[in-house]
Design a protein around this motif. Structure first.
Motif, mmCIF file in Angstrom:
data_model
loop_
_atom_site.group_PDB
_atom_site.id
_atom_site.type_symbol
_atom_site.label_atom_id
_atom_site.label_comp_id
_atom_site.label_asym_id
_atom_site.label_seq_id
_atom_site.Cartn_x
_atom_site.Cartn_y
_atom_site.Cartn_z
ATOM 1 N N GLY A 120 0.803 -1.220 0.000
ATOM 2 C CA GLY A 120 0.000 0.000 0.000
ATOM 3 C C GLY A 120 0.833 1.265 0.000
ATOM 4 N N GLY A 252 -5.001 1.039 0.803
ATOM 5 C CA GLY A 252 -3.562 1.208 0.961
ATOM 6 C C GLY A 252 -3.122 1.088 2.405
ATOM 7 N N ASP A 255 -3.379 -2.704 3.260
ATOM 8 C CA ASP A 255 -2.275 -3.461 2.670
ATOM 9 C C ASP A 255 -0.976 -3.186 3.435
#
Length: 293
Positions: A120, A252, A255
């Motif tokens: 991310g 993001g 992640d």
């Protein structure tokens, strides 16, 4: 002349104090100059505007030797590329045009790890570093784990006796204070003379788990503080529903946290140079306790 972007951020505002105390000539780019403390405002040159604006950075970097670069958060961004790369483009052109020699930027740990390609915000931070380094300026990327100061975003939960993360409670990770990041940034900006591209890790003094932090918080605050693990999907959905983040920015974050849980921040060997002094306990006593008062 050193130009500081994001001068009202937690890192940027503390960096200004170091640079002024170090005798540097300082110029800042500020969207809202009134947010700069009056005693600092009178000692720096101010260019109003955004450091993502071509005209603003062209003026701000005129005559500058060095720049502190921090990509500002944009919770409503449609893509992380726009946050880290598209926002950078005007600065890259201005550095070349104005002959800026050195840049110190805020980035992340994880380069060379299996997790880095799917992390991310970290993935795009590392891509940003590559773009800056390829531009020809000398570049020092300050690579960090998560900040102690991020807990300030959970002040309400802490008042109710808990804090949350999608990283399991037993996972030990480095964590650092923004005051130490600012000190390292100042060290690099004031030193001069360096060339090329290097990463400069800032690891804090020790690795701690969320369970460790809960124990320290309990001792410092004098009341029970419990850590609550949150599944990463629920973490992402909460950022969209309650923090106003776009789907891209929230994904993001999810992640990134998944990569950290898998060891993204553990790959950097700890050395005396990248070990910084502020302990989590000291940060709680000196920063968190006054904030919760």
């Amino acid at each position: 002349m050193i130009v500081v972007t994001a001068p009202t951020s937690s890192i940027g505002s503390q960096l200004l104090d170091h640079l002024i105390d170090g005798g540097a000539e300082v110029r800042v780019i500020a969207r809202d100059p009134s947010r700069i403390r009056p005693e600092v405002r009178e000692r720096v040159e101010i260019v109003p505007g955004s450091h993502g604006d071509a005209d603003v950075v062209d003026a701000a970097f005129d005559g500058a030797e060095a720049v502190f670069w921090l990509a500002p958060p944009n919770d409503q961004a449609e893509s992380l590329r726009s946050v880290y790369l598209d926002f950078l483009e005007p600065a890259l052109a201005a550095w070349s045009k104005r002959g800026v020699a050195r840049v110190v930027g805020i980035s992340a740990l994880g380069r060379g790890t299996p997790m880095a390609a799917h992390a991310g915000h970290v993935t795009w931070s590392l891509e940003m570093d590559d773009r800056i380094a390829a531009s020809g300026v000398a570049y020092r990327a300050l690579t960090m784990p998560s900040f102690m100061d991020n807990l300030l975003n959970q002040a309400g939960a802490l008042r109710n006796g808990m804090f949350f993360s999608s990283i399991p409670g037993e996972k030990k990770l480095p964590t650092c204070a923004t005051r130490d990041i600012a000190a390292v940034a100042a060290r690099e900006l004031l030193a001069g003379g360096w060339t090329g591209f290097e990463e400069v890790p800032v690891l804090g003094p020790e690795d701690l788990s969320n369970d460790d932090q809960a124990r320290i918080l309990t001792e410092v605050l004098g009341r029970p503080i419990r850590f609550q693990h949150v599944p990463v999907d629920a973490f992402r959905d909460n950022l969209i529903a309650n923090a106003g983040m776009s789907a891209a920015v929230a994904q993001g974050m999810a992640d990134m946290m998944t990569a950290k849980a898998a060891g993204l921040d553990n790959a950097e060997p700890r050395t005396p140079r990248n070990t910084t002094p502020t302990t989590f306990r000291a940060w709680c006593e000196e920063v968190l306790v006054p904030a919760l008062a």
